[in-house]
Design a protein around this motif. Structure first.
Motif, PDB file in Angstrom:
ATOM      1  N   GLU A 168       0.750  -1.083  -0.057  1.00 39.74           N
ATOM      2  CA  GLU A 168       0.096   0.117   0.064  1.00 39.74           C
ATOM      3  C   GLU A 168       0.959   1.143   0.068  1.00 39.74           C
ATOM      4  O   GLU A 168       2.025   1.209   0.224  1.00 39.74           O
ATOM      5  CB  GLU A 168      -0.982  -0.031   1.391  1.00 39.74           C
ATOM      6  N   THR A 169       0.187   2.350  -0.195  1.00 37.77           N
ATOM      7  CA  THR A 169       1.066   3.689   0.080  1.00 37.77           C
ATOM      8  C   THR A 169       0.383   4.177   1.434  1.00 37.77           C
ATOM      9  O   THR A 169      -0.479   3.862   1.812  1.00 37.77           O
ATOM     10  CB  THR A 169       0.576   4.722  -1.100  1.00 37.77           C
ATOM     11  N   TYR A 172      -3.104   5.534   1.610  1.00 35.32           N
ATOM     12  CA  TYR A 172      -4.222   4.724   1.986  1.00 35.32           C
ATOM     13  C   TYR A 172      -4.208   4.323   3.498  1.00 35.32           C
ATOM     14  O   TYR A 172      -5.096   4.000   4.129  1.00 35.32           O
ATOM     15  CB  TYR A 172      -4.611   3.608   1.001  1.00 35.32           C
ATOM     16  N   ASN A 173      -2.847   3.882   3.688  1.00 37.20           N
ATOM     17  CA  ASN A 173      -2.584   3.067   4.970  1.00 37.20           C
ATOM     18  C   ASN A 173      -2.829   4.009   6.294  1.00 37.20           C
ATOM     19  O   ASN A 173      -3.170   3.515   7.359  1.00 37.20           O
ATOM     20  CB  ASN A 173      -1.540   2.375   5.092  1.00 37.20           C
ATOM     21  N   ALA A 197      -5.054   9.178   4.826  1.00 38.68           N
ATOM     22  CA  ALA A 197      -6.436   9.181   4.491  1.00 38.68           C
ATOM     23  C   ALA A 197      -7.167   8.767   5.641  1.00 38.68           C
ATOM     24  O   ALA A 197      -8.456   9.018   5.855  1.00 38.68           O
ATOM     25  CB  ALA A 197      -6.710   8.544   3.362  1.00 38.68           C
ATOM     26  N   ARG A 224       0.702  -3.188   4.070  1.00 41.38           N
ATOM     27  CA  ARG A 224      -0.320  -2.813   5.015  1.00 41.38           C
ATOM     28  C   ARG A 224      -0.360  -3.068   6.207  1.00 41.38           C
ATOM     29  O   ARG A 224      -0.274  -4.395   6.509  1.00 41.38           O
ATOM     30  CB  ARG A 224      -1.824  -2.834   4.199  1.00 41.38           C
ATOM     31  N   PRO A 266      -7.147   0.481   5.008  1.00 40.26           N
ATOM     32  CA  PRO A 266      -6.989   1.259   3.748  1.00 40.26           C
ATOM     33  C   PRO A 266      -8.168   0.866   2.781  1.00 40.26           C
ATOM     34  O   PRO A 266      -8.369   1.689   1.752  1.00 40.26           O
ATOM     35  CB  PRO A 266      -5.767   0.896   3.090  1.00 40.26           C
ATOM     36  N   VAL A 310     -10.726   3.594   2.686  1.00 40.01           N
ATOM     37  CA  VAL A 310     -10.538   4.673   1.686  1.00 40.01           C
ATOM     38  C   VAL A 310     -10.708   4.346   0.520  1.00 40.01           C
ATOM     39  O   VAL A 310     -11.726   4.852  -0.341  1.00 40.01           O
ATOM     40  CB  VAL A 310      -9.147   4.993   2.105  1.00 40.01           C
ATOM     41  N   ARG A 311     -10.278   3.296  -0.184  1.00 39.48           N
ATOM     42  CA  ARG A 311     -10.576   2.461  -1.421  1.00 39.48           C
ATOM     43  C   ARG A 311     -11.991   2.717  -1.910  1.00 39.48           C
ATOM     44  O   ARG A 311     -12.530   2.967  -2.985  1.00 39.48           O
ATOM     45  CB  ARG A 311      -9.551   1.485  -1.731  1.00 39.48           C
ATOM     46  N   LEU A 339     -13.577   5.962  -2.422  1.00 39.90           N
ATOM     47  CA  LEU A 339     -13.262   6.561  -3.369  1.00 39.90           C
ATOM     48  C   LEU A 339     -13.999   6.218  -4.616  1.00 39.90           C
ATOM     49  O   LEU A 339     -14.084   6.900  -5.727  1.00 39.90           O
ATOM     50  CB  LEU A 339     -11.747   6.791  -3.498  1.00 39.90           C
ATOM     51  N   SER A 386     -11.493  13.169   3.444  1.00 42.44           N
ATOM     52  CA  SER A 386     -10.345  12.733   2.711  1.00 42.44           C
ATOM     53  C   SER A 386     -10.981  11.801   1.553  1.00 42.44           C
ATOM     54  O   SER A 386     -10.050  11.930   0.437  1.00 42.44           O
ATOM     55  CB  SER A 386      -9.094  11.961   3.607  1.00 42.44           C
ATOM     56  N   VAL A 387     -11.969  11.464   1.435  1.00 41.28           N
ATOM     57  CA  VAL A 387     -12.583  10.727   0.437  1.00 41.28           C
ATOM     58  C   VAL A 387     -13.733  11.701  -0.332  1.00 41.28           C
ATOM     59  O   VAL A 387     -14.335  11.172  -1.293  1.00 41.28           O
ATOM     60  CB  VAL A 387     -13.286   9.399   0.819  1.00 41.28           C
TER      61      VAL A 387
END
Ligand code: PHE
Length: 336
Positions: free
Chosen positions: A126-127, A130-131, A134, A159, A164, A167-168, A171, A291-292
């Motif tokens: 993950e980045t 996301y983890n 956000a 992760r 996360p 968030v995904r 979005l 954030s989303v």
């Protein structure tokens, strides 16, 4: 020559003996070859007659040999059949079975599926966004230390939880959102009760007017379907940066039924408290909605995250987490 051959042929009881005999009589330097070679010494008038006889002998020897060869092969087969016991149990090939983690994961997904959640999945690499970011965990946020992160690069990591996927999913979708995200998570941690990889399942429900009562109802129904209808649920206030309010959920101990002891002995599973912790949850923090790009005035939601290994240990009475990862087939076979 023929009677000699016959006699020896009858005595040849094995394939090896038969081959020896073939060389001795029918081979290139064998007795038949010798006999035929002698024909050369006969006079021109005797030769055709003798040659005919020689050929007849040759044919007879070959026929006798072939017949004996066949008989020996037949004998061998008859013996094998006589030793064959059709009542003897066969060798069953080893069959595989689902890993207990997979079994529990499937069961959890099916129960939550019945409550209206849809299964989604996402990357284990993950980045930071996301983890952490956000999920209301900005850089330098002290709560990042709660999770011993395994980094790939500065902003890329394994992760540390399935959150996360909250968030995904948000979005990608518009409310109402009702998803569960099972999968592997990673933490820099290794001892008897922690492995660097383990499994979680994330739940997220966002809609208008979602309340903590919905969260409680959903989790109670879920827990009672997994652990039995008499299972009790207890919410303890807690903290997660991405939920507010946050809670940790305990269920009445599966081992002692919440009594804290088994046959007068102190219960080892709940350490005599009668309760065991199984998940973290809460109402989605407005910062996460921000954030989303969801309007937190219009929508509310709840989220929860639970450890699969923990559920599997409680369900099957497994005392040692490491059992799941040693892949000892004597252990794994018990879950067929
Ligand atoms: N992600 C949290 C953990 O790994 C669990 C959690 C999920 C808590 C969702 C609240 C809401 O500990």
């Amino acid at each position: 020559l023929v009677p000699n051959f016959k006699e020896e042929l009858d005595q040849a009881g094995s394939a090896e003996a038969l081959e020896e005999l073939r060389v001795k009589f029918l081979g290139r330097k064998g007795q038949l070859a010798e006999l035929l070679a002698n024909l050369r010494d006969l006079s021109a008038e005797d030769r055709p007659e003798a040659g005919k006889k020689g050929n007849a002998v040759k044919n007879e020897l070959n026929q006798l040999f072939a017949a004996r060869e066949l008989a020996l092969a037949q004998e061998k087969e008859d013996k094998a059949l006589a030793n064959f016991d059709p009542a003897m149990p066969g060798r069953t090939p080893e069959s595989g079975s689902l890993h207990p983690i997979s079994l529990v994961m499937d069961e959890i997904c099916s129960v939550l599926g019945g409550l209206g959640f849809e299964v989604v999945s996402g990357p284990e690499v993950e980045t930071d966004f996301y983890n952490f970011e956000a999920l209301n965990l900005p850089p330098e946020h002290p709560a990042r230390d709660m999770q011993d992160t395994l980094y790939v690069t500065d902003k890329v990591l394994l992760r540390t939880h399935t959150s996360p996927m909250q968030v995904r999913s948000m979005l990608k979708r518009k409310p109402p959102v009702a998803v569960i995200a099972p999968g592997k998570v990673y933490r820099r941690d290794s001892d008897i009760t922690h492995t660097p990889m383990f499994h979680q399942i994330e739940g997220l429900y966002v809609d208008k007017n979602v309340s903590m009562a919905d969260l409680r109802g959903t989790l109670t129904s879920f827990v009672q379907q997994i652990f039995g209808k008499d299972t009790k649920v207890r919410f303890r206030p807690s903290f997660f940066p991405f939920t507010e309010p946050s809670a940790e959920v305990d269920i009445s101990c599966v081992m002692c039924g919440g009594k804290g002891e088994v046959n007068g002995e102190p219960c080892r599973v709940c350490k005599q408290t009668g309760w065991v912790e199984i998940l973290g949850c809460g109402m989605v923090d407005p910062q996460v909605f921000k954030s989303v790009g969801y309007d937190s005035e219009e929508y509310t939601g709840f989220a929860f995250g639970l450890g699969i290994e923990r559920v599997a240990m409680l369900k099957y009475g497994i005392g040692d987490l490491r059992m799941f990862f040693e892949n000892d087939s004597r252990f794994l076979r018990q879950f067929c």
